[in-house]
Design an enzyme around this catalytic site. Sequence first.
Site, PDB file in Angstrom:
ATOM      1  CD  GLU A  31       6.276   1.302  -9.293  1.00 43.12           C
ATOM      2  OE1 GLU A  31       5.157   1.159  -8.787  1.00 43.12           O
ATOM      3  OE2 GLU A  31       7.150   0.420  -9.228  1.00 43.12           O
ATOM      4  N   GLY A  37       0.773  -1.238   0.000  1.00 44.93           N
ATOM      5  CA  GLY A  37       0.000   0.000   0.000  1.00 44.93           C
ATOM      6  C   GLY A  37       0.805   1.289   0.000  1.00 44.93           C
ATOM      7  CG  HIS A  62       3.730  -3.697 -14.880  1.00 49.89           C
ATOM      8  ND1 HIS A  62       3.377  -4.847 -14.201  1.00 49.89           N
ATOM      9  CD2 HIS A  62       4.828  -4.018 -15.614  1.00 49.89           C
ATOM     10  CE1 HIS A  62       4.221  -5.817 -14.513  1.00 49.89           C
ATOM     11  NE2 HIS A  62       5.110  -5.345 -15.372  1.00 49.89           N
ATOM     12  CG  LEU A 115      -0.434  -8.492  -6.939  1.00 48.95           C
ATOM     13  CD1 LEU A 115       0.628  -9.139  -6.070  1.00 48.95           C
ATOM     14  CD2 LEU A 115       0.177  -7.991  -8.245  1.00 48.95           C
ATOM     15  CG  ASN A 146      -1.988  -2.214 -13.246  1.00 50.77           C
ATOM     16  OD1 ASN A 146      -1.954  -2.290 -12.021  1.00 50.77           O
ATOM     17  ND2 ASN A 146      -1.222  -2.979 -14.023  1.00 50.77           N
ATOM     18  CG  ASP A 187       0.914  -6.391 -15.988  1.00 48.46           C
ATOM     19  OD1 ASP A 187       0.389  -5.629 -15.166  1.00 48.46           O
ATOM     20  OD2 ASP A 187       1.581  -7.383 -15.657  1.00 48.46           O
ATOM     21  CB  SER A 218       3.941   1.077 -17.955  1.00 46.23           C
ATOM     22  OG  SER A 218       5.154   0.738 -18.583  1.00 46.23           O
TER      23      SER A 218
HETATM   24  C1  GAR Z   1       4.323  -1.462  -7.155  1.00 39.93           C
HETATM   25  O1  GAR Z   1       5.700  -1.472  -7.395  1.00 39.93           O
HETATM   26  C2  GAR Z   1       3.545  -1.731  -8.430  1.00 39.93           C
HETATM   27  O2  GAR Z   1       4.166  -1.209  -9.570  1.00 39.93           O
HETATM   28  C3  GAR Z   1       3.551  -3.237  -8.456  1.00 39.93           C
HETATM   29  O3  GAR Z   1       3.338  -3.625  -7.122  1.00 39.93           O
HETATM   30  C4  GAR Z   1       3.908  -2.639  -6.266  1.00 39.93           C
HETATM   31  C5  GAR Z   1       2.865  -2.249  -5.266  1.00 39.93           C
HETATM   32  O4  GAR Z   1       3.423  -1.578  -4.194  1.00 39.93           O
HETATM   33  N1  GAR Z   1       2.515  -3.732  -9.316  1.00 39.93           N
HETATM   34  C6  GAR Z   1       2.651  -4.810 -10.092  1.00 39.93           C
HETATM   35  O5  GAR Z   1       3.670  -5.497 -10.099  1.00 39.93           O
HETATM   36  C7  GAR Z   1       1.443  -5.127 -10.978  1.00 39.93           C
HETATM   37  N2  GAR Z   1       1.761  -6.091 -11.960  1.00 39.93           N
HETATM   38  P1  GAR Z   1       2.518  -1.049  -2.990  1.00 39.93           P
HETATM   39  O6  GAR Z   1       1.538  -2.155  -2.616  1.00 39.93           O
HETATM   40  O7  GAR Z   1       3.463  -0.783  -1.860  1.00 39.93           O
HETATM   41  O8  GAR Z   1       1.807   0.190  -3.462  1.00 39.93           O
END
Ligand code: GAR
Length: 197
Positions: free
Chosen positions: A179, A14, A109, A92, A107, A150, A141
């Site tokens: 990000e 989060g 990624h 996920l 989303n 994705d 992205s």
């Molecule tokens: C982030 O790095 C996001 O880009 C990735 O999960 C992490 C979430 O972090 N998402 C993916 O890999 C989607 N395929 P968070 O839960 O600490 O915000």
Amino acid sequence: MTSRRIGVFVSGTGRHLDNLARIASAGEMDFEIGLVVSNKAGILALERARRRGLETLVLDPERELDTAAFSHAAFEAVEEAGCDTVVLAGFLRRLAIPQRWAGRVLNIHPALLPAFGGKGYYGDKVHAAVLERGCQFTGCSVHYVDDEYDHGPILLQRCIEVRANDTVRTLADRVFAEEELALPAALAQHFERTAAS
Ligand code: GAR
């Protein structure tokens, strides 16, 4: 102008949720988080949501629903919460996007899609694959979501160089810093694009 209301879907730690909540409460952007939906119980993202005073919904943590039923329940909940946009922030689970939500679900990624995306590519697995392959550049992205992992039109990407001494950890940290810039910027673009709709 009325502020926008978003739903944020989470499955993990989060950090993005926290960053978006901070931006909204600081008034840096004009939106509020109407609902946080998690497909897992007891995760840090939910704890962070509660600390920020956000409404939360844990949906189907036992995984009894199929994709269609899960998606139906999730989008109905965000509609009831008055949201017009959904952000998948480390979410996920596959979704079937209802027709009326097409172009309103974003989303983030941690790679330069379409490379290193799709089933099995999430979090550190992405960075490990980037290092393994010897990529010289990587990044993140933000894209609109369709029914494939994705996939869907890209709104915004940010690129960084991979360093010779990078580890999964150092790369993940530098990509995450990008990000944190990319997601609010893409959301702002989306708000502008959909302002009159
Ligand atoms: C982030 O790095 C996001 O880009 C990735 O999960 C992490 C979430 O972090 N998402 C993916 O890999 C989607 N395929 P968070 O839960 O600490 O915000």
